[in-house]
Design a protein around this motif. Structure first.
Motif, mmCIF file in Angstrom:
data_model
loop_
_atom_site.group_PDB
_atom_site.id
_atom_site.type_symbol
_atom_site.label_atom_id
_atom_site.label_comp_id
_atom_site.label_asym_id
_atom_site.label_seq_id
_atom_site.Cartn_x
_atom_site.Cartn_y
_atom_site.Cartn_z
ATOM 1 N N ASN A 2 0.812 -1.204 0.000
ATOM 2 C CA ASN A 2 0.000 0.000 0.000
ATOM 3 C C ASN A 2 0.848 1.257 0.000
ATOM 4 O O ASN A 2 0.490 2.249 -0.609
ATOM 5 C CB ASN A 2 -0.937 0.012 1.216
ATOM 6 N N TYR A 5 1.922 2.088 -3.550
ATOM 7 C CA TYR A 5 0.920 2.783 -4.366
ATOM 8 C C TYR A 5 0.729 4.227 -3.890
ATOM 9 O O TYR A 5 0.484 5.135 -4.690
ATOM 10 C CB TYR A 5 -0.410 2.020 -4.353
ATOM 11 N N LEU A 8 3.409 6.148 -5.508
ATOM 12 C CA LEU A 8 3.083 6.443 -6.911
ATOM 13 C C LEU A 8 2.132 7.637 -7.008
ATOM 14 O O LEU A 8 2.321 8.542 -7.829
ATOM 15 C CB LEU A 8 2.439 5.221 -7.582
ATOM 16 N N VAL A 9 1.118 7.629 -6.162
ATOM 17 C CA VAL A 9 0.152 8.736 -6.182
ATOM 18 C C VAL A 9 0.854 10.041 -5.829
ATOM 19 O O VAL A 9 0.613 11.089 -6.452
ATOM 20 C CB VAL A 9 -1.005 8.447 -5.193
ATOM 21 N N GLN B 5 8.460 -2.868 -8.833
ATOM 22 C CA GLN B 5 8.055 -1.614 -8.175
ATOM 23 C C GLN B 5 8.967 -0.463 -8.634
ATOM 24 O O GLN B 5 8.492 0.639 -8.936
ATOM 25 C CB GLN B 5 8.152 -1.768 -6.648
ATOM 26 N N ILE B 71 2.829 -2.682 -13.314
ATOM 27 C CA ILE B 71 1.740 -2.769 -12.323
ATOM 28 C C ILE B 71 1.011 -4.107 -12.452
ATOM 29 O O ILE B 71 0.686 -4.762 -11.453
ATOM 30 C CB ILE B 71 0.742 -1.596 -12.506
ATOM 31 N N GLN B 75 0.641 -7.703 -9.501
ATOM 32 C CA GLN B 75 -0.553 -8.321 -8.926
ATOM 33 C C GLN B 75 -0.162 -9.685 -8.357
ATOM 34 O O GLN B 75 0.646 -10.406 -8.943
ATOM 35 C CB GLN B 75 -1.645 -8.481 -9.994
#
Lengths: 225, 138
Positions: A2, A5, A8-9, B5, B71, B75
């Motif tokens: 988390n 991400y 990234l945001v 990543q 991305i 997953q």
């Protein structure tokens, strides 16, 4: 995961803000010009009498007050002017003087500056040609045409480093303003407006090359033969 | 997972750079923030477009694709799959070669350097190194 991400945001948000700030400051010079920010007009600006095409000894001189974003000016330049240039200017019968008369189109003054900055390098007429030819593309697009003008300037054979420096400095803003004031003083209210040997013409009658041919003939005496 | 990543993060940075240059090219941004570099000279040169499409748009599309694959490869169901690593290696290799071509044009034809292009070149090189390393090790 988390946190990744979230990172990234965060990167996307920072980039978005930087881009927004960059675009605002980058277009500041253009907005100021287009919005009619106060411009200093020097004696040298007023002394400049426009770009001239044709022989200095031609018996007839036309002064055209035009706006590079004005569609009527573009139509005249693209449809009628090539014939006038070929049949009257190139044959020494007519001398053509271009004066900027920026109206209130979004990019009127910016386009005038682009023409002047090309003119600084002796490429005014080449630049004017391509700007009018591509006017329907950049003129009807609400996006900032600075980049499009650079492409056109490059196509016109302008040295881009010097052109960029000229546009950044806006050193001809005063010259454009002086030209506009001169037009106002002469009673110009729209574009294109023509003066032939100092006399203002009726725009509705002199919008085509045949009319100019008749005019030149009458002024040089050919029409009476 | 760390490699994917890193690639996704780098691709996002590269995407933002390419988007900025593309926005300039299509007129959304009036002037590039370039310091003393020659960004506008490079961008407005005849090498600023390829087959009628701004070069920056290829960057936007390329980085977006790499980002999407990275991305997708992150997953849980695909973490152990090999195809994302292979795809990333291939995509980044193509991107790296294109970057080499563009940098060559800047250095040897235009004799001008666009800082944003250099930034993009560094990002793409880093992606290629990480992606190829990841594909070889698996």
């Amino acid at each position: 995961m988390n946190r990744f991400y979230l990172l990234l945001v965060l990167v996307a948000a920072v980039a978005g803000v930087l881009m927004w700030v960059g675009s605002r400051s980058g277009s500041g010079d253009v907005s100021a010009t287009s919005a009619g920010a106060p411009v200093v007009v020097t004696a040298a600006d007023s002394a400049f009498q426009g770009y001239v095409l044709g022989s200095a000894t031609a018996p007839v001189e036309v002064v055209e007050y035009a706006d590079l974003q004005c569609p009527h000016c573009g139509e005249f330049a693209n449809v009628q002017f090539p014939t006038i240039r070929e049949q009257l200017i190139n044959t020494g019968q007519l001398r053509w003087r271009f004066r900027d008369f920026p109206l209130n189109f979004p990019w009127s003054r910016l386009s005038a500056l682009a023409g002047q900055c090309a003119g600084e390098q002796g490429k005014f007429w080449e630049m004017e040609d391509v700007m009018f030819q591509r006017q329907s593309v950049w003129g009807s697009n609400p996006r900032n045409p600075t980049s499009a003008f650079r492409d056109l300037a490059r196509g016109a054979g302008v040295d881009l480093d010097k052109y960029n420096a000229c546009m950044d400095s806006q050193r001809y803003a005063g010259r454009v303003e002086a030209s506009h004031r001169e037009g106002v003083a002469r009673g110009v209210t729209g574009t294109p407006t023509f003066f032939v040997n100092g006399r203002q013409l009726d725009n509705t009658r002199y919008g085509n090359s045949d009319a100019f041919q008749h005019l030149v003939d009458s002024l040089t005496g050919k029409g009476r033969r | 997972m760390r490699r994917r990543q890193a690639i996704a993060l780098l691709a996002l940075v590269g995407f933002c750079i390419a988007l900025y240059l593309w926005f300039y090219k299509i007129g959304i941004i009036g002037k590039l923030q370039c310091g003393s570099g020659s960004c506008e000279y490079v961008q407005t040169s005849r090498y600023g477009a390829l087959l009628g499409v701004p070069v920056a748009f290829y960057g936007v599309a390329g980085y977006a694709t790499i980002f999407a694959v990275a991305i997708a490869g992150l997953q849980p169901s695909r973490l152990t799959r090999r195809w994302p690593a292979t795809a990333l290696a291939l995509l980044s290799a193509v991107g790296f070669l294109f970057t080499l071509y563009l940098t060559g044009i800047e250095l040897f034809v235009l004799h001008a350097i666009c800082r944003w292009c250099v930034g993009s070149a560094v990002v793409m090189t880093a992606i290629a190194v990480v992606a190829v390393d990841g594909a070889v090790r698996k």
